[in-house]
Design an enzyme around this catalytic site. Structure first.
Site, short mmCIF file in Angstrom:
data_model
loop_
_atom_site.label_atom_id
_atom_site.label_comp_id
_atom_site.label_asym_id
_atom_site.label_seq_id
_atom_site.Cartn_x
_atom_site.Cartn_y
_atom_site.Cartn_z
N GLU A 1 -68.46 -97.20 -54.81
CA GLU A 1 -68.47 -95.88 -54.29
C GLU A 1 -70.04 -96.07 -54.86
O GLU A 1 -71.12 -95.22 -53.91
CB GLU A 1 -68.26 -94.86 -54.20
CG GLU A 1 -66.39 -95.23 -53.53
CD GLU A 1 -66.58 -95.51 -52.40
OE1 GLU A 1 -67.84 -94.80 -51.50
OE2 GLU A 1 -65.72 -95.75 -51.65
N HIS B 1 -72.62 -97.59 -53.03
CA HIS B 1 -73.26 -97.14 -52.03
C HIS B 1 -74.14 -96.43 -52.49
O HIS B 1 -75.08 -96.16 -51.71
CB HIS B 1 -72.59 -96.93 -51.20
CG HIS B 1 -71.33 -97.90 -50.55
ND1 HIS B 1 -71.20 -98.71 -49.64
CD2 HIS B 1 -70.10 -98.25 -50.27
CE1 HIS B 1 -70.99 -99.98 -49.02
NE2 HIS B 1 -69.46 -99.30 -49.52
#
Lengths: 496, 496
Positions: free
Chosen positions: B262, B265
């Site tokens: 994550e 991202h």
């Protein structure tokens, strides 16, 4: 769809925008990373403006006009038309260009206040404050009033309250409270407050506050408690009312008391039926009535002996170093009276005196008898007269509160009214629930909550505060209940 | 104000609404109390609808039409007109009544999928899935395509990608990967993964993830990590990109790997200039390119030996019970290859095979060669063929992923493309930063981040993925880099 349906649907659309704004603001004060602030301000600005525009639109005006002539509205619907209509007219009364300029000047004023307070320099704030007073005077003319401009401002926070009526409450209160305080200080034996000072890890204090909130039936399926700089309560939606809290490492129960205070506000909001929220009646009868609910749980429960008989076990469980303190010790320790310079640190006896200083000054500002330039002197003189203490600088004097920098004049009396309402309500409650103390001591705080829900919460803004208090207690607001409560509580604590 | 200014201002208004929606959704998945859900759904619905209506309005259409004919636009402005215009036309292409019915049926489908998965009962989901496929087929006709309807769906997630091109990548990849996996499993010696199993308190795992995020330069002044059920990344605003994480008590580094994924991202989103966000170009070049950034930090860094030489100290500091593990032990333990039934638990070698199963089925659904009723069989057969494992029930088979229930067909290939892009990028990076491993081992992960910012992040959606990858690596996407990477990494680990 008839007008009533359209009107209710329209209000719900406004409340959806307000719900989004509330969450955006909650996040701004709790979890937002630093880098998110700039964009956030714009998002809040956009959605707030949209909600504002809907609240002064001709469409809403049309609904209100039609409904004001319509028969057969329910009590809640009629109250909605009255409350929403009143706010609509007040807002519409201010010319848009004047209001826009006000919003700009207000943020400058708030920034100037912050700097002025940090430097204890009233001169920095003075021109901005003068502007804010001037705006408020103009607004009062647009709003309209019977007796004096200040009434038009008061009405924003305490609908139906007037300066004249407030004086009939404040003056007898002051006459008794000033000598009562002096007697406690001169003749009484102060309790030992040092008992609950020391070193108390913040995460343990957080846990203690959670327990206290559970003890007063705050429902964590409909709310949460997060850490922040200034405690506050914020309604995100009818079933989602959150509080925030802050903790001071050296003080075992300062955060706990804030939790009970904000929890009281939250219980009020959560006690209003969703139907009233949808009619725009979900804000509490007034700021004063709202404050009565927070004060009740903070002071009349949280600083009572029955509560400490109940809660001592949790306190000692969380802070074993306090295990030698009895419930009575704790009760006494949380009830030290000490005249001080700062309102937000004031105890139950002196708090209202802080408000009186502000009320007196606000009145004088708006009847023209006091100039902004003379504020610091007026402040210091009044503090000395009522509380016997004199600020050595303006940061701990006239600059201490944020309210005036944001143009909020007429707000301060709400705090005092909250104290008085809660005492008068408590007297009624004790008549109607004679074993209230025993119930609280045994952990049954639900009886008190149910009573307030039944008598106060469920009405939202249906009744104006004066009607509500008359309906519930059988009389108009009187300071005598508060004075009786203070005497009955503090004279024994101070050995008088 | 000229058209360009009006257009940019208009996009900013949409992005303010989207920012509010993002925060409302973030809160729904992190901190909202149970009682807030019902009202929240309505608030999200209102603001999403407003943003949607703005994104298909005639006003926006007018700006786009004018700007498509306008000369002298900057590269970013021209890309904005292309990207926003494309989305505008796709959305406008669907008749409003059809889309409304789709939204209703989609929530029913999602609910049915949840129940079907819980019961392993495909029959419950079948009629809903058939409807979703039918909608997607209709949408594809409205969107338009050259070769086959599936291309129109792919284009949503990987602009410019076609079924035909994807097959030229998937087939050679599969031809090598299936035997490669078999060789590892049959001839190799698996590393010891039990090393990092045991009992690892969740709050310590949380701390470990925070350290890992700091190690890859995720900036907590522009983001946060909160606990949730499914990890995700969400951009609230250009300077506020948050991730969430979940931890499994028995697995020391499962949450850490999610954090790196994550975090990758989030680093991409944070690497795009605010200017691109304001032009509607702030979403990443494609889902596949976005996934390449998460995979790079999760796998090519997080499962590399240099990273464990760097991060072992933190791991041992947080979990002293692992102090006997060397960096090499840890590197091997996080690189166990094991064909399994569940995509989200798959390792680097088998992950793409899971995607191939889905890609093959999606193609067959949309070229009409496979009926929805025959999906479970097709699934199980393909799993056995590529991975050598066969689900014993549909919950661990065809029902495992949420995507299809929400009508997302053409999404799965993005995961595979992400893996392939990241390997091809890594090959280029290692040419351009020859001492990358030594830098990572010494804690200098910034060199890698700077490279991706310079070559990828700062372009946002200015380039289509195929142009971007050609520009950055000098060639079109090829599966050979991924295959080389897998061989070079896993053969030594497996003693081959």
């Amino acid at each position: 769809m008839d007008t009533l349906n359209q009107y209710e649907k329209y209000l719900r659309e406004i409340s959806k925008l307000n719900s989004a704004v509330a969450l955006l603001v909650w996040d701004q004060r709790t979890y937002i990373p630093k880098g998110g602030h700039e964009a956030r301000a714009e998002v809040v600005g956009k959605l707030s403006t949209m909600a504002f525009e809907m609240s002064v639109s001709d469409e809403l005006g049309g609904y209100l006009e039609a409904l004001e002539r319509q028969d057969g509205l329910s009590e809640a619907q009629a109250a909605s038309v009255r409350v929403v209509g009143k706010q609509y007219r007040r807002t519409k009364a201010i010319p848009a260009t004047l209001f826009e300029q006000y919003v700009i000047d207000r943020s400058r004023s708030e920034a100037a206040w912050e700097e002025a307070k940090a430097n204890g320099d009233f001169a920095l704030f003075k021109p901005h404050l003068a502007k804010m007073v001037d705006y408020a005077k103009q607004f009062a003319e647009y709003y309209g009033y019977q007796d004096c401009p200040y009434d038009a401002l008061l009405d924003e926070f305490e609908p139906g309250m007037t300066s004249r009526e407030l004086k009939t409450i404040v003056e007898p209160l002051r006459e008794k409270l000033v000598p009562l305080l002096r007697r406690l200080m001169e003749d009484g034996t102060p309790p030992d407050g040092s008992l609950i000072e020391g070193s108390f890890p913040l995460d343990r204090q957080h846990e203690l506050s959670l327990r206290a909130l559970r003890a007063i039936n705050y429902d964590f399926e409909h709310g949460r408690m997060d850490d922040t700089v200034h405690p506050f309560t914020i309604g995100i939606a009818p079933g989602d009312v959150r509080i925030t809290n802050r903790f001071i490492e050296t003080m075992a129960i300062s955060g706990l008391m804030s939790a009970l205070h904000e929890g009281g506000h939250a219980l009020y909001d959560l006690g209003m039926p969703a139907e009233l929220h949808h009619l725009g009646l979900g804000n509490g009868a007034s700021f004063g009535i709202h404050e009565s609910q927070s004060r009740m749980w903070e002071n009349m429960v949280g600083r009572s002996l029955p509560f400490w008989k109940l809660f001592r076990r949790d306190l000692v469980d969380v802070f074993p170093q306090l295990s030698s303190a009895t419930a009575e010790d704790l009760y006494r320790a949380v009830n030290v009276v000490q005249p001080s310079l700062i309102r937000v640190e004031a105890d139950e006896v002196t708090y209202n005196l802080h408000i009186m200083v502000r009320f007196e000054i606000e009145q004088a500002l708006f009847d023209g008898s006091l100039a902004v330039a003379d504020l610091p002197d007026a402040w210091n003189t009044a503090m000395e007269k009522y509380l016997g203490v004199r600020p050595s600088n303006n940061a701990e004097g006239v600059l201490q509160d944020v309210h005036w920098s944001g143009g909020m004049f007429g707000y301060f009396p709400s705090y005092m009214l909250g104290n008085l309402y809660s005492a008068q309500l408590l007297a009624t409650i004790k008549r109607e629930i004679p074993d209230l103390d025993a119930r609280i001591e045994s952990g049954d705080t639900k009886a008190l909550l149910d009573w307030t829900r039944e008598k106060i919460h469920r009405y939202g803004q249906i009744h104006e505060p004066k009607d509500l208090i008359l309906k519930v207690t059988g009389e108009s607001l009187s300071p005598s209940y508060f004075l009786d409560y203070i005497e009955a509580k503090f004279f024994p604590i101070y050995g008088l």
